[in-house]
Design an enzyme around this catalytic site. Structure first.
Site, PDB file in Angstrom:
ATOM      1  N   ARG A   1      -7.447  10.231   6.622  1.00  0.00           N
ATOM      2  CA  ARG A   1      -8.655   9.675   6.005  1.00  0.00           C
ATOM      3  C   ARG A   1      -9.051   8.345   6.651  1.00  0.00           C
ATOM      4  NH1 ARG A   1      -8.411   8.336   0.384  1.00  0.00           N
ATOM      5  NH2 ARG A   1     -10.451   7.628   1.035  1.00  0.00           N
TER       6      ARG A   1
ATOM      7  N   LYS B   1     -13.360   1.688   8.602  1.00  0.00           N
ATOM      8  CA  LYS B   1     -13.642   2.762   7.636  1.00  0.00           C
ATOM      9  C   LYS B   1     -14.510   2.235   6.491  1.00  0.00           C
ATOM     10  CE  LYS B   1     -10.593   4.259   4.042  1.00  0.00           C
ATOM     11  NZ  LYS B   1     -11.445   4.056   2.913  1.00  0.00           N
ATOM     12  N   ASN B   2     -14.135   1.099   5.945  1.00  0.00           N
ATOM     13  CA  ASN B   2     -14.857   0.610   4.762  1.00  0.00           C
ATOM     14  C   ASN B   2     -16.222   0.009   5.100  1.00  0.00           C
ATOM     15  OD1 ASN B   2     -12.740   1.481   3.274  1.00  0.00           O
ATOM     16  ND2 ASN B   2     -11.962  -0.538   2.687  1.00  0.00           N
TER      17      ASN B   2
ATOM     18  N   ASP C   1      -5.655  -3.431   0.133  1.00  0.00           N
ATOM     19  CA  ASP C   1      -5.371  -2.340   1.080  1.00  0.00           C
ATOM     20  C   ASP C   1      -4.226  -2.684   2.030  1.00  0.00           C
ATOM     21  OD1 ASP C   1      -7.400  -0.978  -0.107  1.00  0.00           O
ATOM     22  OD2 ASP C   1      -8.740  -0.955   1.612  1.00  0.00           O
TER      23      ASP C   1
ATOM     24  N   CYS D   1      -8.760   7.952  -3.047  1.00  0.00           N
ATOM     25  CA  CYS D   1      -7.353   7.747  -3.371  1.00  0.00           C
ATOM     26  C   CYS D   1      -7.182   7.523  -4.869  1.00  0.00           C
ATOM     27  CB  CYS D   1      -6.828   6.520  -2.623  1.00  0.00           C
ATOM     28  SG  CYS D   1      -6.474   6.845  -0.905  1.00  0.00           S
TER      29      CYS D   1
ATOM     30  N   ARG E   1     -10.429   4.199 -11.848  1.00  0.00           N
ATOM     31  CA  ARG E   1     -11.456   3.657 -10.939  1.00  0.00           C
ATOM     32  C   ARG E   1     -12.815   3.936 -11.557  1.00  0.00           C
ATOM     33  NH1 ARG E   1      -9.839   4.467  -4.609  1.00  0.00           N
ATOM     34  NH2 ARG E   1     -11.326   2.798  -4.307  1.00  0.00           N
TER      35      ARG E   1
HETATM   36  C1  UD1 Z   1     -13.341  -0.646  -1.861  1.00  0.00           C
HETATM   37  C2  UD1 Z   1     -12.625  -0.091  -0.664  1.00  0.00           C
HETATM   38  C3  UD1 Z   1     -11.146   0.031  -0.953  1.00  0.00           C
HETATM   39  C4  UD1 Z   1     -10.588  -1.310  -1.406  1.00  0.00           C
HETATM   40  C5  UD1 Z   1     -11.408  -1.877  -2.563  1.00  0.00           C
HETATM   41  C6  UD1 Z   1     -10.990  -3.275  -2.961  1.00  0.00           C
HETATM   42  C7  UD1 Z   1     -14.282   1.297   0.423  1.00  0.00           C
HETATM   43  C8  UD1 Z   1     -14.723   2.678   0.819  1.00  0.00           C
HETATM   44  N1  UD1 Z   1     -13.179   1.213  -0.335  1.00  0.00           N
HETATM   45  O1  UD1 Z   1     -13.156   0.282  -2.931  1.00  0.00           O
HETATM   46  O2  UD1 Z   1     -10.496   0.450   0.250  1.00  0.00           O
HETATM   47  O3  UD1 Z   1      -9.253  -1.127  -1.828  1.00  0.00           O
HETATM   48  O4  UD1 Z   1     -12.790  -1.931  -2.196  1.00  0.00           O
HETATM   49  O5  UD1 Z   1     -11.089  -4.155  -1.894  1.00  0.00           O
HETATM   50  O6  UD1 Z   1     -14.869   0.319   0.819  1.00  0.00           O
HETATM   51  N2  UD1 Z   1     -14.024  -1.430 -10.933  1.00  0.00           N
HETATM   52  C9  UD1 Z   1     -14.420  -1.275 -12.236  1.00  0.00           C
HETATM   53  N3  UD1 Z   1     -15.680  -0.788 -12.468  1.00  0.00           N
HETATM   54  C10 UD1 Z   1     -16.532  -0.472 -11.457  1.00  0.00           C
HETATM   55  C11 UD1 Z   1     -16.114  -0.649 -10.129  1.00  0.00           C
HETATM   56  C12 UD1 Z   1     -14.838  -1.132  -9.885  1.00  0.00           C
HETATM   57  O7  UD1 Z   1     -13.687  -1.551 -13.173  1.00  0.00           O
HETATM   58  O8  UD1 Z   1     -17.656  -0.036 -11.731  1.00  0.00           O
HETATM   59  C13 UD1 Z   1     -12.658  -1.927 -10.672  1.00  0.00           C
HETATM   60  C14 UD1 Z   1     -11.827  -0.874  -9.920  1.00  0.00           C
HETATM   61  O9  UD1 Z   1     -11.294   0.072 -10.823  1.00  0.00           O
HETATM   62  C15 UD1 Z   1     -10.789  -1.732  -9.270  1.00  0.00           C
HETATM   63  C16 UD1 Z   1     -11.558  -3.011  -8.930  1.00  0.00           C
HETATM   64  O10 UD1 Z   1     -12.708  -3.014  -9.768  1.00  0.00           O
HETATM   65  O11 UD1 Z   1      -9.765  -2.018 -10.174  1.00  0.00           O
HETATM   66  C17 UD1 Z   1     -11.996  -3.109  -7.476  1.00  0.00           C
HETATM   67  O12 UD1 Z   1     -12.810  -2.017  -7.170  1.00  0.00           O
HETATM   68  P1  UD1 Z   1     -13.947  -2.059  -6.046  1.00  0.00           P
HETATM   69  O13 UD1 Z   1     -14.029  -3.437  -5.477  1.00  0.00           O
HETATM   70  O14 UD1 Z   1     -15.180  -1.460  -6.608  1.00  0.00           O
HETATM   71  O15 UD1 Z   1     -13.342  -1.079  -4.952  1.00  0.00           O
HETATM   72  P2  UD1 Z   1     -14.035   0.154  -4.247  1.00  0.00           P
HETATM   73  O16 UD1 Z   1     -15.428  -0.190  -3.861  1.00  0.00           O
HETATM   74  O17 UD1 Z   1     -13.789   1.393  -5.022  1.00  0.00           O
END
Ligand code: UD1
Length: 414
Positions: free
Chosen positions: A394, A22-23, A302, A116, A121
């Site tokens: 999902r 998925k990711n 995850d 989710c 986020r």
């Molecule tokens: C992706 C995955 C999700 C997984 C996560 C961490 C997908 C579709 N989803 O989510 O399943 O749980 O990686 O491995 O691939 N953050 C900030 N600012 C930002 C971006 C992120 O503070 O601009 C924080 C987030 O709130 C969170 C952390 O960084 O606490 C990790 O987020 P991130 O690595 O960006 O996860 P996703 O890409 O949303």
């Protein structure tokens, strides 16, 4: 899928092929919007997030056809730069269209994304990175309005955000010069995105390391096989461990699962990995850890909820520390309904193993949390009902059929 009825207490036994990731597929689908040509993706998982992303792409003028795990995507006719807000609001990865549309059109209007609920986020890392490449960004009535072709340069991420790394990689495809991303995420899904983009003609080096380099180049259509889903594989392993079962998973990369499989081994499971295949034979479980989530190659956030569910009956106390998301213990009240003993304090959770779990009626709150409840229900004696089970659609394709193929008694009420 609204409601699942489970009669637990039966070990999961058998062989299962792991679905495509998925990711990995979601950023690759977003990337396909940046490609003015025909892309063929194989091993696409039959999950709702893919269906929603497909509908978003079609709304932008991208032609998409599907057949048996294959997606044929032709971005030649891309005309829109504003994804449908209702659809985009359903999944967080819709924000990746920002980078793809900027690369292709030099503009994007993205509704603030959904996905989710796992605590705050924010998108600050995505937006600051794009601004560092010269993109103009305004936020207006719940939408991000972005203009300008990115220029080349260096972007340093203070935290290896997976989504921010992917968005910057995509935006960099249309940049006026080479882009370097320092402090990049190293997840295997980043490697898959880079492999896809390279097949489309992009010059990308360093994927899987904290230092990525993207050379702008004309993109063309290509074929790509989506990598196996390490999170789905982790969920199945945890379910087999929790139920005292034995499972052979095929079509996966065992090395990507090591943080999970090593802990299950320490907890008392016999695990043997071969090329593309992993076997688990569960035994009596004992506590392990502490289990601290973190960016790859640390233990994946995850897999935290499924692993917690696997260890509810492990002898002793397992400490979980969630360092990635601020609100990722939403499954804990649901697990307690099965008789689990779990204390939480901020980002820490202590699981005290109990002798037995009993059936319960609980509601899924998110994708992986829902998977944890399902694992508890499979391991519990008696009947359970999981409501709000649509969260599982999902990320888990053909879930009920595949559970039944492993001997589980599960029925779905639509
Ligand atoms: C992706 C995955 C999700 C997984 C996560 C961490 C997908 C579709 N989803 O989510 O399943 O749980 O990686 O491995 O691939 N953050 C900030 N600012 C930002 C971006 C992120 O503070 O601009 C924080 C987030 O709130 C969170 C952390 O960084 O606490 C990790 O987020 P991130 O690595 O960006 O996860 P996703 O890409 O949303």
């Amino acid at each position: 899928m609204e409601r699942l009825h489970i009669t637990g207490g039966r070990p999961l036994r058998g062989t299962l092929a792991v679905q495509g990731s998925k990711n990995a597929v979601l950023p690759i689908l977003a990337a396909a919007a940046a490609v003015p040509g025909r892309v063929v993706l194989s091993n696409c998982p039959p999950i709702r997030d893919v269906t929603v992303t497909r509908a978003i792409l079609e709304g932008l003028g991208v032609a998409v056809q599907s057949s048996k795990g294959l997606l044929y995507i032709d971005g030649t006719g891309l005309r829109g730069s504003a994804p449908d807000p209702t659809l985009a609001g359903q999944l967080r990865s819709s924000v990746l269209l920002l980078g793809a549309l900027l690369a292709r059109l030099g503009r994007a209007e993205i509704p603030l994304p959904g996905g989710c609920v796992l605590g705050a986020r924010p998108l600050d890392l995505h937006l600051r990175g794009l601004e560092a490449l010269g993109v103009e960004i305004r936020c207006e009535s719940g939408r991000l309005l972005c203009r300008g072709r990115p220029r080349g340069g260096v972007v340093t991420l203070p935290y290896p955000s997976v989504g921010a790394t992917e968005n910057l990689m995509l935006a960099a495809l249309g940049a006026q010069g080479p882009v370097r991303i320092l402090g990049a995420a190293r997840e295997p899904e980043i490697r898959d995105l880079a492999a896809f983009l390279r097949a489309c003609g992009a010059g990308i080096t360093g994927a899987g390391s904290p230092c990525l380099r993207i050379e702008p180049a004309p993109l063309h259509g290509a074929s790509h096989r989506i990598q196996p889903d390490r999170m789905e594989a982790a969920t199945w392993l945890c379910a087999a461990a929790a139920t005292g079962g034995s499972l052979r998973l095929t079509e996966l990369e065992p090395a990507c699962l090591r943080p999970v499989s090593e802990l299950l081994k320490q907890a008392g499971c016999r695990i043997c990995a071969q090329r593309g295949c992993l076997c688990l034979e569960a035994g009596p479980l004992w506590a392990v850890g502490p289990i601290v989530t973190g960016p790859y190659p640390a233990f994946p956030t995850d897999a935290q909820a499924p692993m917690m569910a696997a260890l509810l009956r492990a002898e002793g106390c397992t400490l979980f520390e969630e360092t990635v998301f601020s609100d990722r213990f939403r499954h804990v009240p649901g697990l307690r309904a099965f008789g689990a003993r779990i204390e939480t304090q901020g980002r820490l959770a202590r699981v005290h193993g109990v002798k037995a779990l009993h059936g319960a009626r609980t509601a899924a709150t998110d994708l992986r949390g829902g998977a944890a409840l399902l694992i508890a229900a499979l391991a519990a004696r008696g009947e359970s009902t999981i409501t709000e089970a649509r969260h599982l659609d999902r990320g888990y394709g053909e879930l009920v059929r595949r559970l039944q193929s492993l001997g589980a008694t599960v029925e779905v009420e639509k």
